[in-house]
Design an enzyme around this catalytic site. Sequence first.
Site, short mmCIF file in Angstrom:
data_model
loop_
_atom_site.label_atom_id
_atom_site.label_comp_id
_atom_site.label_asym_id
_atom_site.label_seq_id
_atom_site.Cartn_x
_atom_site.Cartn_y
_atom_site.Cartn_z
N GLY A 1 0.77 -1.24 0.00
CA GLY A 1 0.00 0.00 0.00
C GLY A 1 0.80 1.29 0.00
O GLY A 1 0.36 2.30 -0.53
N ASP B 1 -4.58 2.03 10.91
CA ASP B 1 -6.00 1.89 11.20
C ASP B 1 -6.13 1.38 12.64
O ASP B 1 -6.07 2.18 13.57
CB ASP B 1 -6.57 0.91 10.15
CG ASP B 1 -8.06 0.71 10.26
OD1 ASP B 1 -8.76 1.60 10.76
OD2 ASP B 1 -8.55 -0.36 9.82
N PHE C 1 -13.87 3.52 3.43
CA PHE C 1 -12.81 2.70 2.86
C PHE C 1 -12.24 3.44 1.66
O PHE C 1 -12.97 3.79 0.73
CB PHE C 1 -13.33 1.32 2.46
CG PHE C 1 -12.22 0.35 2.18
CD1 PHE C 1 -11.63 -0.36 3.22
CD2 PHE C 1 -11.72 0.18 0.89
CE1 PHE C 1 -10.57 -1.23 2.99
CE2 PHE C 1 -10.66 -0.69 0.65
CZ PHE C 1 -10.09 -1.39 1.70
N LYS D 1 -6.01 6.85 10.67
CA LYS D 1 -7.40 6.64 11.13
C LYS D 1 -7.35 6.50 12.66
O LYS D 1 -7.64 5.44 13.21
CB LYS D 1 -7.98 5.37 10.50
CG LYS D 1 -8.28 5.48 8.99
CD LYS D 1 -8.96 4.21 8.48
CE LYS D 1 -9.50 4.37 7.06
NZ LYS D 1 -10.04 3.10 6.52
#
Length: 174
Positions: free
Chosen positions: A42, A101, A150, A129
């Site tokens: 990512g 996250d 998302f 997040k």
Amino acid sequence: MAHKMITVISREDIARRVAELGEEITAHYHGQPLVVVCVLKGAFLFYADLVRHIRTPMEMDFVRLSSYGSGTSRGRQAVFTKDMEVDVDGKHVLLVEDIVDTGRSAEFLLHVLEKRGAASLKICSFVDKSERREVSLKVDFAGFPIQKGFIVGYGMDYAEQYRELDAVYELVPE
Ligand code: IMP
Ligand code: MG
């Protein structure tokens, strides 16, 4: 399932913020050598852009953790599917993530790199997040705070799609 895609971060905003993060990181390390670790897959675009804004001697390395499978479901216990190659003993290490996250994968990495003797450990994440955290972990250099939804693009995927997009979009089910 069909999705609508809504722009949440433009390519101009990405470019501006990544340059600022590079300046913050440069100021923090003031010329000390640094190992910069890209958490695959990512973070690959963010990492490539970010390192070009950091002014300090760097070694670069890449890790990959098993993570979310191919959907949006929540994470499990992390394990390496590709470990580091650079020895971090006695070195300053900066982890570069796409999104922190729950914080579980970053926590796992911090724990491992601490055991391997890193002199210092910091986290830079493109998206933070923070309200979804399940462990106590702070992102030292955070690009954008995003709490819900998302997101895909700029390296981030849904079922391996959309990583190539140069802006960030929220996937909204139709
Ligand atoms: P966690 O902090 O251990 O929960 O895992 C964070 C990882 O989950 C990120 O590095 C992403 O790979 C993935 N992830 C979390 N939220 C999203 C999202 O909105 N889009 C794409 N991937 C996400
Ligand atoms: Mg990830």
